[in-house]
Design a protein around this motif. Structure first.
Motif, PDB file in Angstrom:
ATOM      1  N   THR A  67       0.935  -1.130  -0.305  1.00 58.44           N
ATOM      2  CA  THR A  67       0.441  -0.265  -0.274  1.00 58.44           C
ATOM      3  C   THR A  67       0.784   1.447  -0.427  1.00 58.44           C
ATOM      4  O   THR A  67       1.967   1.459   1.447  1.00 58.44           O
ATOM      5  N   THR A  68       0.415   2.076  -0.517  1.00 50.67           N
ATOM      6  CA  THR A  68       1.191   3.475  -0.757  1.00 50.67           C
ATOM      7  C   THR A  68       1.314   3.935   0.128  1.00 50.67           C
ATOM      8  O   THR A  68       0.086   4.672   0.532  1.00 50.67           O
ATOM      9  N   GLU A  71       3.210  10.339  -1.625  1.00 57.56           N
ATOM     10  CA  GLU A  71       3.629  10.494  -3.656  1.00 57.56           C
ATOM     11  C   GLU A  71       3.698   9.857  -4.267  1.00 57.56           C
ATOM     12  O   GLU A  71       5.112  10.171  -3.780  1.00 57.56           O
ATOM     13  N   THR A  72       3.701  10.099  -5.539  1.00 54.94           N
ATOM     14  CA  THR A  72       4.547   9.591  -6.654  1.00 54.94           C
ATOM     15  C   THR A  72       5.456  10.868  -7.069  1.00 54.94           C
ATOM     16  O   THR A  72       5.330  11.729  -6.890  1.00 54.94           O
ATOM     17  N   THR A  86       8.817   5.970 -12.359  1.00 57.46           N
ATOM     18  CA  THR A  86       7.615   6.215 -11.285  1.00 57.46           C
ATOM     19  C   THR A  86       7.850   5.739  -9.996  1.00 57.46           C
ATOM     20  O   THR A  86       7.950   3.973  -9.611  1.00 57.46           O
ATOM     21  N   ALA A  88       7.276   5.361  -5.291  1.00 59.31           N
ATOM     22  CA  ALA A  88       6.497   6.010  -4.271  1.00 59.31           C
ATOM     23  C   ALA A  88       6.849   5.036  -2.940  1.00 59.31           C
ATOM     24  O   ALA A  88       7.407   3.819  -3.296  1.00 59.31           O
ATOM     25  N   GLU A 109       0.120   6.645 -12.983  1.00 67.79           N
ATOM     26  CA  GLU A 109      -1.434   6.825 -12.218  1.00 67.79           C
ATOM     27  C   GLU A 109      -1.112   6.514 -10.615  1.00 67.79           C
ATOM     28  O   GLU A 109      -2.608   6.697 -10.082  1.00 67.79           O
ATOM     29  N   THR A 110      -0.416   5.757 -10.016  1.00 68.51           N
ATOM     30  CA  THR A 110      -0.654   5.146  -8.796  1.00 68.51           C
ATOM     31  C   THR A 110      -0.748   6.896  -7.932  1.00 68.51           C
ATOM     32  O   THR A 110      -0.296   7.868  -7.899  1.00 68.51           O
ATOM     33  N   ARG A 111      -1.939   6.617  -6.705  1.00 68.00           N
ATOM     34  CA  ARG A 111      -2.150   7.549  -6.186  1.00 68.00           C
ATOM     35  C   ARG A 111      -1.856   7.528  -3.989  1.00 68.00           C
ATOM     36  O   ARG A 111      -1.259   6.381  -4.510  1.00 68.00           O
ATOM     37  N   LYS A 112      -1.745   7.909  -3.678  1.00 68.83           N
ATOM     38  CA  LYS A 112      -1.536   7.176  -2.379  1.00 68.83           C
ATOM     39  C   LYS A 112      -2.533   6.660  -1.822  1.00 68.83           C
ATOM     40  O   LYS A 112      -3.737   6.611  -1.619  1.00 68.83           O
ATOM     41  N   ASP A 114      -2.778   3.779  -2.466  1.00 68.65           N
ATOM     42  CA  ASP A 114      -3.410   2.911  -3.491  1.00 68.65           C
ATOM     43  C   ASP A 114      -2.552   1.146  -3.698  1.00 68.65           C
ATOM     44  O   ASP A 114      -1.302   1.031  -2.426  1.00 68.65           O
TER      45      ASP A 114
END
Length: 198
Positions: A67-68, A71-72, A86, A88, A109-112, A114
């Motif tokens: 789990t991130t 931020e990337t 990219t 994270a 496109e990964t977000r915090k 995800d």
């Protein structure tokens, strides 16, 4: 005339330089053939070794869900020619309930928050994925092609040097022979000692 053309090297118009050139061209053709054989053998060996190594590496690689938690960002590739990656910060548990937090490559496109798939080693630390068949094949082809190119270039260079030497020697012999034949052919007197003293 039949007896003059019978047998190898019986042509009176063929000089030693011509025979040497023929041998050099044959040697280069043989070098090319040997280069292909050596390149194929080396590529096959690289494929076998690479596949064997990939199987061993795969036994010690595991995919976990992480789990991130950040931020990337973009990080430069491992090589100067590589594209930016990219990344994270992510957290996961492996083995069992042992927590790990590291910065890992993620989709752009990964977000915090995800979830992402992460390759780990036996200790649970982030690790590179085992090499795939395409990577192994590409490495084998590159190694085989490099071997072929190297052998052909070296062989071609040696043949080219030898041919230049033969051409230079042939040119000197031609000039010497022409100096003796030209006066008879043209009808001009052959310059000898004392010529031009009048």
């Amino acid at each position: 005339m039949h007896h003059r053309t019978k047998g190898t090297g019986a042509n009176p118009l063929r000089r030693d330089a011509d025979r040497t050139r023929t041998r050099m061209h044959a040697a280069f053709a043989l070098t090319c053939l040997l280069a292909v054989v050596a390149g194929f053998a080396l590529g096959r060996a690289a494929w076998t070794d690479g596949h064997h190594s990939a199987v061993i590496v795969a036994r010690h690689r595991h995919v976990v869900t992480a789990t991130t938690i950040g931020e990337t960002a973009h990080r430069a590739g491992d090589r100067p020619s590589s594209r930016p990656v990219t990344v994270a910060t992510a957290t996961w548990h492996y083995p069992a309930q042992r927590p790990h937090t590291e910065t890992v490559p993620v989709p752009a496109e990964t977000r915090k928050g995800d979830t992402v798939r992460v390759w780990t080693d036996d200790a649970g630390s982030a690790a590179a994925a085992p090499p795939g068949r395409a990577d192994i094949a590409l490495n084998a082809v590159a190694l085989g092609a490099a071997a072929v190119a190297g052998i052909v270039l070296v062989g071609g260079g040696l043949v080219a040097v030898r041919l230049r030497t033969v051409d230079a020697r042939s040119a000197r012999a031609w000039e010497s022979e022409w100096a003796g034949v030209e006066p008879l052919w043209s009808g001009r007197p052959h310059p000898g000692p004392g010529a031009g003293d009048d």
